[in-house]
Enzyme design. Sequence first.
Site, mmCIF file in Angstrom:
data_model
loop_
_atom_site.group_PDB
_atom_site.id
_atom_site.type_symbol
_atom_site.label_atom_id
_atom_site.label_comp_id
_atom_site.label_asym_id
_atom_site.label_seq_id
_atom_site.Cartn_x
_atom_site.Cartn_y
_atom_site.Cartn_z
ATOM 1 N N SER A 170 -40.110 -19.605 -12.034
ATOM 2 C CA SER A 170 -39.412 -18.474 -11.438
ATOM 3 C C SER A 170 -39.142 -17.396 -12.500
ATOM 4 O O SER A 170 -40.074 -16.866 -13.104
ATOM 5 C CB SER A 170 -38.126 -18.950 -10.763
ATOM 6 O OG SER A 170 -37.582 -17.957 -9.942
ATOM 7 N N ASP A 269 -43.286 -20.062 -0.246
ATOM 8 C CA ASP A 269 -42.497 -19.269 -1.188
ATOM 9 C C ASP A 269 -42.718 -17.775 -0.949
ATOM 10 O O ASP A 269 -43.852 -17.307 -0.831
ATOM 11 C CB ASP A 269 -42.899 -19.636 -2.624
ATOM 12 C CG ASP A 269 -42.024 -18.988 -3.681
ATOM 13 O OD1 ASP A 269 -41.042 -18.302 -3.334
ATOM 14 O OD2 ASP A 269 -42.329 -19.186 -4.872
#
Length: 325
Positions: A170, A269
Site C-alpha cells: 500500500s 482492490d
Amino acid sequence: MVSNTKEVASELLPVLKVYKDGTVDRLLGSPFVPPSSPTTTTTTTTTIISKDTTISSAVSARLYLPPTTTTRLPILVYFHGGGFCIESAFSSFCHRYITSLVSHSPILAVSIEYRLAPENPLPIAYEDSWSALQWVASHSIKPKSKPKPNSDPWLSNYGDFSRIYIGGDSAGANIAHNILMRAGVEPLHGGVEILGAFLSHPYFWGSDPIGSESKADREMGLLHRTWMFAYPGAPGGVDNPMINPFASNAPSLKELKCARILVVVAEMDELRERGVRYGEEVRESGWGGDLEVVEVEAEDHCFHILNPETKNAKNLIKVLASFLK
C-alpha cells in the site's frame, strides 16, 4: 459544567482525528508487540528472532533473522502500509507479516519505522525511508577501526549487500517506488545497488480515473482525502508524481533503479487498476529489468496482512518469499 470532550481540529474518517490541543487519535491500526513476540514468531519449521534498533533520532527499525544463520543473507528493507498515517514497524500486523515472510525465505529483514502524518506530513516519510536505506547500505563499508556507534552487527555479519531488496504494501509500496526513482539519481553508500523490489497493492492515485475507477466524487473518496491529509502541501495535489507516476510531469519510469520488480494486485482492490497500469507503464518505458505482475482473484486490499491464515494469503507469502530467494 466543564466539558472534558476535546475539540476536533480536523479528521480523516474512519482513520483518525486531530484535536486542537495537537493530539491525534488513531482509530484504525493494530497494537504494538515486542520483538520476538512468542505468539507470532513460531512456525512449524523455525523460530525467527527479531530486535529493535535506533537508526537516528527520528528513525528506528525492527530487524528479523533466521535463528541458525551461518551464511550471508539477502537483505529486505521493508516499508509498512497505512496511508502514511497509521500502523508501525512494531505493530502486530506488520510483525506477524514480516516474521512469516522471513520464515519462508531465509533473509535478513529490516522493517522501517518512519514518521507518520499528520504530525510529520509528507515528504518526511520519504526522507526517513531513504535515510534508513542509506543506513543499511553504510554497513557495506568496512570500518577502518571500530564500528560506527549506530551500526548493527546483524547487518555487518550476516547481510549480503549484493542482494538488497526493498518492498512495501500500500503506502509502503508507494515509498518503495519513490525510493527506486531516487536511487536512479542519487547513489547509495558504498556503491550498493538495489537488486529488486516488490510493490504489493501499491497506493497510487490521480485526478483522472483509470479503467473501472469511479469518475464521481473522486475528491470525496478516502484515497484522495488520505493523500491530501498526509501531504497537504503537495505540488499538483493527487497528480504529484510521488502519488501519480503517470502524471504528465512525472519522471520516466525507465529510471527505476533495480533489476527486478514484482507488482501484486488484488481483484477487489480499488487500487487494482493503478497497479496493473504501473506494470504496463514500466514495460513501455524502456526499463531494462525483469517485471512480473501477479493478480490474486477474489481478494481485497492487503488481504494477506489482515487475514494471513487464508489459502490465498499463504500462497502470496510463498510468491513473495520466492521472489526474495
